[in-house]
Motif scaffolding. Sequence first.
Motif, PDB file in Angstrom:
ATOM      1  N   GLN A  88     -58.296  25.004 -34.939  1.00  0.00           N
ATOM      2  CA  GLN A  88     -58.640  24.082 -33.866  1.00  0.00           C
ATOM      3  C   GLN A  88     -57.420  23.254 -33.482  1.00  0.00           C
ATOM      4  OE1 GLN A  88     -61.590  24.007 -32.290  1.00  0.00           O
ATOM      5  NE2 GLN A  88     -62.464  25.575 -33.651  1.00  0.00           N
ATOM      6  N   ILE A  89     -57.354  22.874 -32.232  1.00  0.00           N
ATOM      7  CA  ILE A  89     -56.243  22.049 -31.745  1.00  0.00           C
ATOM      8  C   ILE A  89     -56.255  20.704 -32.467  1.00  0.00           C
ATOM      9  CG2 ILE A  89     -55.345  20.810 -29.725  1.00  0.00           C
ATOM     10  CD1 ILE A  89     -56.476  23.147 -28.026  1.00  0.00           C
ATOM     11  N   GLY A  90     -55.078  20.295 -32.916  1.00  0.00           N
ATOM     12  CA  GLY A  90     -54.944  19.014 -33.596  1.00  0.00           C
ATOM     13  C   GLY A  90     -55.057  19.104 -35.101  1.00  0.00           C
ATOM     14  N   PHE A  91     -55.385  20.287 -35.650  1.00  0.00           N
ATOM     15  CA  PHE A  91     -55.495  20.431 -37.102  1.00  0.00           C
ATOM     16  C   PHE A  91     -54.221  20.010 -37.812  1.00  0.00           C
ATOM     17  CE2 PHE A  91     -59.095  23.680 -38.171  1.00  0.00           C
ATOM     18  CZ  PHE A  91     -60.011  22.758 -37.689  1.00  0.00           C
ATOM     19  N   ALA A  92     -53.076  20.303 -37.201  1.00  0.00           N
ATOM     20  CA  ALA A  92     -51.785  20.013 -37.831  1.00  0.00           C
ATOM     21  C   ALA A  92     -51.045  18.865 -37.165  1.00  0.00           C
ATOM     22  CB  ALA A  92     -50.912  21.268 -37.806  1.00  0.00           C
ATOM     23  N   GLY A  93     -51.715  18.131 -36.294  1.00  0.00           N
ATOM     24  CA  GLY A  93     -51.072  17.018 -35.596  1.00  0.00           C
ATOM     25  C   GLY A  93     -50.830  17.346 -34.131  1.00  0.00           C
ATOM     26  N   GLU A  94     -50.439  16.339 -33.361  1.00  0.00           N
ATOM     27  CA  GLU A  94     -50.321  16.482 -31.915  1.00  0.00           C
ATOM     28  C   GLU A  94     -48.939  16.932 -31.459  1.00  0.00           C
ATOM     29  OE1 GLU A  94     -52.809  16.149 -29.667  1.00  0.00           O
ATOM     30  OE2 GLU A  94     -54.171  15.921 -31.353  1.00  0.00           O
ATOM     31  N   GLN A  95     -47.923  16.782 -32.285  1.00  0.00           N
ATOM     32  CA  GLN A  95     -46.565  17.140 -31.875  1.00  0.00           C
ATOM     33  C   GLN A  95     -46.232  18.581 -32.264  1.00  0.00           C
ATOM     34  OE1 GLN A  95     -44.756  13.566 -33.806  1.00  0.00           O
ATOM     35  NE2 GLN A  95     -43.911  13.145 -31.767  1.00  0.00           N
ATOM     36  N   THR A  96     -44.935  18.963 -32.126  1.00  0.00           N
ATOM     37  CA  THR A  96     -44.559  20.364 -32.336  1.00  0.00           C
ATOM     38  C   THR A  96     -43.344  20.448 -33.257  1.00  0.00           C
ATOM     39  OG1 THR A  96     -45.284  20.819 -30.067  1.00  0.00           O
ATOM     40  CG2 THR A  96     -44.014  22.545 -31.191  1.00  0.00           C
ATOM     41  N   ALA A  97     -43.569  20.919 -34.506  1.00  0.00           N
ATOM     42  CA  ALA A  97     -42.499  21.036 -35.502  1.00  0.00           C
ATOM     43  C   ALA A  97     -42.109  22.511 -35.641  1.00  0.00           C
ATOM     44  CB  ALA A  97     -42.946  20.463 -36.838  1.00  0.00           C
ATOM     45  N   ILE A  98     -41.307  23.001 -34.697  1.00  0.00           N
ATOM     46  CA  ILE A  98     -40.915  24.413 -34.700  1.00  0.00           C
ATOM     47  C   ILE A  98     -40.035  24.739 -35.906  1.00  0.00           C
ATOM     48  CG2 ILE A  98     -39.594  26.165 -33.444  1.00  0.00           C
ATOM     49  CD1 ILE A  98     -40.504  24.831 -30.848  1.00  0.00           C
ATOM     50  N   GLY A  99     -39.085  23.844 -36.210  1.00  0.00           N
ATOM     51  CA  GLY A  99     -38.185  24.083 -37.339  1.00  0.00           C
ATOM     52  C   GLY A  99     -38.931  24.202 -38.660  1.00  0.00           C
ATOM     53  N   GLU A 100     -39.927  23.335 -38.871  1.00  0.00           N
ATOM     54  CA  GLU A 100     -40.697  23.382 -40.116  1.00  0.00           C
ATOM     55  C   GLU A 100     -41.543  24.657 -40.199  1.00  0.00           C
ATOM     56  OE1 GLU A 100     -42.934  19.977 -41.167  1.00  0.00           O
ATOM     57  OE2 GLU A 100     -41.180  18.660 -41.319  1.00  0.00           O
ATOM     58  N   ALA A 101     -42.041  25.130 -39.057  1.00  0.00           N
ATOM     59  CA  ALA A 101     -42.824  26.373 -39.059  1.00  0.00           C
ATOM     60  C   ALA A 101     -41.963  27.554 -39.477  1.00  0.00           C
ATOM     61  CB  ALA A 101     -43.416  26.609 -37.671  1.00  0.00           C
ATOM     62  N   ILE A 102     -40.734  27.610 -38.953  1.00  0.00           N
ATOM     63  CA  ILE A 102     -39.823  28.699 -39.346  1.00  0.00           C
ATOM     64  C   ILE A 102     -39.443  28.565 -40.816  1.00  0.00           C
ATOM     65  CG2 ILE A 102     -37.563  29.748 -38.939  1.00  0.00           C
ATOM     66  CD1 ILE A 102     -37.780  28.804 -36.034  1.00  0.00           C
TER      67      ILE A 102
END
Length: 334
Positions: free
Chosen positions: A165-179
């Motif tokens: 669901q949208i918002g499960f991991a927060g509202e911003q975007t951590a692309i570096g942490e995902a990689i």
Amino acid sequence: MLELQWPWILALLPLPMLLLFMNKTASKQSEAIYWRFSRVLSLNSSRKKARFSRYLSATPLTLAWCSLVLGISQPTWLGEPTKIPPTGRDLLIALDLSGSMQVTDMTSNQTPINRLQAAKNVLEEFINERRGDRVGIIVFGSKAFLQAPLSFDLNTINQLVQETQIGFAGEQTAIGEAIGLGIKRLEDKPADKKVLILMTDGANTAGRVSPLQAANFAAKEDVIVHTIGIGAEKMIVQGFFGPKEINPSSDLDEALLTNIAELTGGQFFRARSLDELHAIYRTLDELEPTPSEEVFQRPVTSLFHWLGLLSLILLGVAMLVSGNVKLRRKSNAV
């Protein structure tokens, strides 16, 4: 099916009989080897009862020798062939759950849907086609989390994707942490190829890890990162002075996603509609094909320890019978 690893060992089966035949001309050194067989198998006595006792002693000793030789030949039992999943890729899908993924700029059957629902629709079909690959799911927003570890259980993976669901991991975007999390989950894996598919609709706005630093480290770890920028470029919204056209993907950092893909040997894709998203995943199927050959495995069971145990038991029986024969001889002599 029974199979012998060293069948030539069976040539030793007649060795005791050969030693017995050479009894008269063999040296004392040879006698030390075959004396046991010679004493047990000796047929010099003329009495039927003694002869029967010797035959009785020789039988378990002969069987013990046969069991020992057969065990040394390494017999194995091959079971029925069973199909196993072929080993292909370790494939992680990093899915953006930030607040912007709720923008309704996609359509399915002429019905408006948000970006996350469009991603779910396409991922369901894509994951079902990855037979032979281990698939896992990472979700990210302000932080990155492992939603599903690498697994061949594609049905469970798909279920976990649909539950996001949208918002499960927060509202911003951590692309570096995902990689970075993807690299961590893929390191030291024995797969032929390690792939991360990152889908996002924005720019890196959170996290302590720089996306380009993470991409460089992924390249060192031989992790291929394919990036997908999702979101339409035109959208009609109702303004104060009436409908107006806007670009809902103005925040998408295409340059960053392109650099990440190039640094790791992957490709960048742009999905402006549901049809384009379907086409992208069909292309990814061609770029990262699943193993096509069926792989079968036959369970192998070694019989050596059972034959070794049987040989020891028969040797014990032979010694017990031989001991009884000696006691009878002494009692008869008395």
